[in-house]
Design a protein around this motif. Structure first.
Motif, PDB file in Angstrom:
ATOM      1  N   GLN A  76      46.335  35.361  42.196  1.00  0.00           N
ATOM      2  CA  GLN A  76      45.386  35.345  41.082  1.00  0.00           C
ATOM      3  C   GLN A  76      44.741  36.721  40.906  1.00  0.00           C
ATOM      4  OE1 GLN A  76      43.625  31.529  42.677  1.00  0.00           O
ATOM      5  NE2 GLN A  76      43.121  31.321  40.496  1.00  0.00           N
ATOM      6  N   CYS A  77      44.502  37.424  42.003  1.00  0.00           N
ATOM      7  CA  CYS A  77      43.955  38.779  41.919  1.00  0.00           C
ATOM      8  C   CYS A  77      44.937  39.714  41.231  1.00  0.00           C
ATOM      9  CB  CYS A  77      43.638  39.319  43.314  1.00  0.00           C
ATOM     10  SG  CYS A  77      42.199  38.571  44.081  1.00  0.00           S
ATOM     11  N   ARG A  78      46.197  39.614  41.600  1.00  0.00           N
ATOM     12  CA  ARG A  78      47.212  40.474  40.971  1.00  0.00           C
ATOM     13  C   ARG A  78      47.291  40.212  39.467  1.00  0.00           C
ATOM     14  NH1 ARG A  78      49.956  39.597  46.112  1.00  0.00           N
ATOM     15  NH2 ARG A  78      50.073  41.644  47.136  1.00  0.00           N
ATOM     16  N   ALA A  79      47.212  38.949  39.077  1.00  0.00           N
ATOM     17  CA  ALA A  79      47.253  38.617  37.654  1.00  0.00           C
ATOM     18  C   ALA A  79      46.023  39.169  36.930  1.00  0.00           C
ATOM     19  CB  ALA A  79      47.353  37.102  37.464  1.00  0.00           C
ATOM     20  N   PHE A  80      44.844  39.048  37.540  1.00  0.00           N
ATOM     21  CA  PHE A  80      43.607  39.497  36.892  1.00  0.00           C
ATOM     22  C   PHE A  80      43.453  41.016  36.960  1.00  0.00           C
ATOM     23  CE2 PHE A  80      39.055  40.459  36.818  1.00  0.00           C
ATOM     24  CZ  PHE A  80      38.659  39.814  35.655  1.00  0.00           C
ATOM     25  N   TRP A  81      43.390  41.564  38.183  1.00  0.00           N
ATOM     26  CA  TRP A  81      43.089  42.985  38.353  1.00  0.00           C
ATOM     27  C   TRP A  81      44.272  43.887  38.010  1.00  0.00           C
ATOM     28  CZ3 TRP A  81      38.271  44.320  38.448  1.00  0.00           C
ATOM     29  CH2 TRP A  81      37.324  43.423  38.936  1.00  0.00           C
ATOM     30  N   GLY A  82      45.467  43.457  38.362  1.00  0.00           N
ATOM     31  CA  GLY A  82      46.639  44.283  38.096  1.00  0.00           C
ATOM     32  C   GLY A  82      47.139  44.157  36.675  1.00  0.00           C
ATOM     33  N   GLU A  83      47.501  42.941  36.275  1.00  0.00           N
ATOM     34  CA  GLU A  83      48.110  42.738  34.956  1.00  0.00           C
ATOM     35  C   GLU A  83      47.096  42.773  33.820  1.00  0.00           C
ATOM     36  OE1 GLU A  83      50.579  39.217  35.124  1.00  0.00           O
ATOM     37  OE2 GLU A  83      51.263  39.774  37.129  1.00  0.00           O
ATOM     38  N   LEU A  84      45.972  42.074  33.972  1.00  0.00           N
ATOM     39  CA  LEU A  84      45.012  41.955  32.877  1.00  0.00           C
ATOM     40  C   LEU A  84      44.111  43.180  32.746  1.00  0.00           C
ATOM     41  CD1 LEU A  84      44.135  40.005  30.662  1.00  0.00           C
ATOM     42  CD2 LEU A  84      42.622  38.911  32.313  1.00  0.00           C
ATOM     43  N   VAL A  85      43.479  43.576  33.848  1.00  0.00           N
ATOM     44  CA  VAL A  85      42.578  44.734  33.805  1.00  0.00           C
ATOM     45  C   VAL A  85      43.369  46.042  33.814  1.00  0.00           C
ATOM     46  CG1 VAL A  85      40.665  45.905  34.982  1.00  0.00           C
ATOM     47  CG2 VAL A  85      40.697  43.409  34.841  1.00  0.00           C
ATOM     48  N   GLY A  86      44.513  46.060  34.499  1.00  0.00           N
ATOM     49  CA  GLY A  86      45.372  47.241  34.472  1.00  0.00           C
ATOM     50  C   GLY A  86      45.209  48.191  35.642  1.00  0.00           C
ATOM     51  N   LEU A  87      44.673  47.701  36.767  1.00  0.00           N
ATOM     52  CA  LEU A  87      44.523  48.568  37.933  1.00  0.00           C
ATOM     53  C   LEU A  87      45.832  48.648  38.716  1.00  0.00           C
ATOM     54  CD1 LEU A  87      41.032  47.483  39.333  1.00  0.00           C
ATOM     55  CD2 LEU A  87      41.573  49.376  37.781  1.00  0.00           C
ATOM     56  N   CYS A  88      45.978  49.727  39.460  1.00  0.00           N
ATOM     57  CA  CYS A  88      47.160  49.959  40.277  1.00  0.00           C
ATOM     58  C   CYS A  88      46.867  49.528  41.718  1.00  0.00           C
ATOM     59  CB  CYS A  88      47.539  51.436  40.224  1.00  0.00           C
ATOM     60  SG  CYS A  88      48.997  51.840  41.188  1.00  0.00           S
ATOM     61  N   GLU A  89      47.672  48.602  42.217  1.00  0.00           N
ATOM     62  CA  GLU A  89      47.502  48.151  43.598  1.00  0.00           C
ATOM     63  C   GLU A  89      47.933  49.258  44.553  1.00  0.00           C
ATOM     64  OE1 GLU A  89      48.951  44.569  46.615  1.00  0.00           O
ATOM     65  OE2 GLU A  89      49.301  44.355  44.458  1.00  0.00           O
ATOM     66  N   ILE A  90      47.152  49.433  45.607  1.00  0.00           N
ATOM     67  CA  ILE A  90      47.494  50.407  46.638  1.00  0.00           C
ATOM     68  C   ILE A  90      47.668  49.655  47.959  1.00  0.00           C
ATOM     69  CG2 ILE A  90      46.429  52.406  45.517  1.00  0.00           C
ATOM     70  CD1 ILE A  90      43.944  51.976  47.233  1.00  0.00           C
ATOM     71  N   PRO A  91      48.528  50.165  48.849  1.00  0.00           N
ATOM     72  CA  PRO A  91      48.763  49.444  50.094  1.00  0.00           C
ATOM     73  C   PRO A  91      47.548  49.477  51.018  1.00  0.00           C
ATOM     74  CG  PRO A  91      50.145  51.425  49.972  1.00  0.00           C
ATOM     75  CD  PRO A  91      49.363  51.346  48.704  1.00  0.00           C
ATOM     76  N   LYS A  92      47.290  48.329  51.627  1.00  0.00           N
ATOM     77  CA  LYS A  92      46.268  48.265  52.679  1.00  0.00           C
ATOM     78  C   LYS A  92      46.876  48.862  53.941  1.00  0.00           C
ATOM     79  CE  LYS A  92      43.771  44.710  53.452  1.00  0.00           C
ATOM     80  NZ  LYS A  92      43.202  43.378  53.721  1.00  0.00           N
ATOM     81  N   PRO A  93      46.059  49.441  54.804  1.00  0.00           N
ATOM     82  CA  PRO A  93      46.585  49.899  56.090  1.00  0.00           C
ATOM     83  C   PRO A  93      47.226  48.719  56.844  1.00  0.00           C
ATOM     84  CG  PRO A  93      44.360  50.715  55.741  1.00  0.00           C
ATOM     85  CD  PRO A  93      44.637  49.737  54.640  1.00  0.00           C
ATOM     86  N   LYS A  94      48.314  48.981  57.521  1.00  0.00           N
ATOM     87  CA  LYS A  94      49.029  47.921  58.252  1.00  0.00           C
ATOM     88  C   LYS A  94      48.111  47.149  59.188  1.00  0.00           C
ATOM     89  CE  LYS A  94      53.692  49.800  58.019  1.00  0.00           C
ATOM     90  NZ  LYS A  94      54.155  48.938  56.960  1.00  0.00           N
ATOM     91  N   THR A  95      47.146  47.834  59.780  1.00  0.00           N
ATOM     92  CA  THR A  95      46.239  47.175  60.730  1.00  0.00           C
ATOM     93  C   THR A  95      45.318  46.159  60.066  1.00  0.00           C
ATOM     94  OG1 THR A  95      44.701  49.019  60.489  1.00  0.00           O
ATOM     95  CG2 THR A  95      46.250  49.120  62.346  1.00  0.00           C
ATOM     96  N   LEU A  96      45.205  46.197  58.744  1.00  0.00           N
ATOM     97  CA  LEU A  96      44.329  45.267  58.023  1.00  0.00           C
ATOM     98  C   LEU A  96      45.092  44.217  57.215  1.00  0.00           C
ATOM     99  CD1 LEU A  96      41.668  47.786  56.638  1.00  0.00           C
ATOM    100  CD2 LEU A  96      41.561  46.416  58.732  1.00  0.00           C
ATOM    101  N   GLN A  97      46.386  44.351  57.101  1.00  0.00           N
ATOM    102  CA  GLN A  97      47.160  43.463  56.237  1.00  0.00           C
ATOM    103  C   GLN A  97      47.093  41.999  56.649  1.00  0.00           C
ATOM    104  OE1 GLN A  97      51.074  45.186  55.892  1.00  0.00           O
ATOM    105  NE2 GLN A  97      50.317  46.934  54.719  1.00  0.00           N
ATOM    106  N   ALA A  98      47.002  41.716  57.932  1.00  0.00           N
ATOM    107  CA  ALA A  98      46.972  40.324  58.397  1.00  0.00           C
ATOM    108  C   ALA A  98      45.723  39.576  57.924  1.00  0.00           C
ATOM    109  CB  ALA A  98      47.061  40.284  59.921  1.00  0.00           C
ATOM    110  N   ARG A  99      44.693  40.308  57.522  1.00  0.00           N
ATOM    111  CA  ARG A  99      43.454  39.679  57.047  1.00  0.00           C
ATOM    112  C   ARG A  99      43.589  39.107  55.647  1.00  0.00           C
ATOM    113  NH1 ARG A  99      38.918  44.199  58.745  1.00  0.00           N
ATOM    114  NH2 ARG A  99      39.451  44.271  60.964  1.00  0.00           N
ATOM    115  N   GLY A 100      44.654  39.467  54.942  1.00  0.00           N
ATOM    116  CA  GLY A 100      44.818  39.059  53.555  1.00  0.00           C
ATOM    117  C   GLY A 100      44.033  39.978  52.634  1.00  0.00           C
ATOM    118  N   GLY A 101      44.020  39.650  51.369  1.00  0.00           N
ATOM    119  CA  GLY A 101      43.322  40.476  50.390  1.00  0.00           C
ATOM    120  C   GLY A 101      44.193  41.585  49.850  1.00  0.00           C
TER     121      GLY A 101
END
Length: 119
Positions: free
Chosen positions: A19-44
């Protein structure tokens, strides 16, 4: 000493990334950037802003921010408002600050958001 904004974080519920990707990425138009690998397991997710970052972090139990909110400056508030309204997001326009055209809306989880353009 100087102080500048590095990032802001908005809470999301567990499993809300699509839902975040649909809202922030597609609708608002922001570019997703990778989270550091050490934080990826937390989600988000993380997104790039002009000069800062937007972090969407999983919070359990989740409760949306109803009063506290980030204010995002844009250069085309009319186009952004049209996209949000077309997608079914209610907007509340506010004219109480001279020299700023602005509206409030909510993300898919009910977090309050402000978008503004200086005139």
């Amino acid at each position: 000493m100087t102080l500048a904004l590095d990032h802001i974080q908005i809470a999301i519920p567990k499993g809300g990334e699509d839902q975040c990707r649909a809202f922030w990425g597609e609708l608002v138009g922001l570019c997703e950037i990778p989270k550091p690998k050490t934080l990826q397991a937390r989600g988000g997710l993380w997104y790039a802003l002009a000069g800062a970052e937007l972090h969407l972090g999983v919070e359990e139990p989740f409760a949306p921010a109803l009063k506290a909110h980030p204010g995002f400056r844009t250069t085309d508030i009319a186009a952004l408002a049209a996209r949000l309204e077309t997608a079914g997001h209610a907007l509340t326009w506010d004219t109480t600050i001279k020299g700023r055209e602005r509206f409030f809306t909510k993300d898919p989880f009910g977090n309050r958001l402000e978008f503004l353009q200086e005139n």
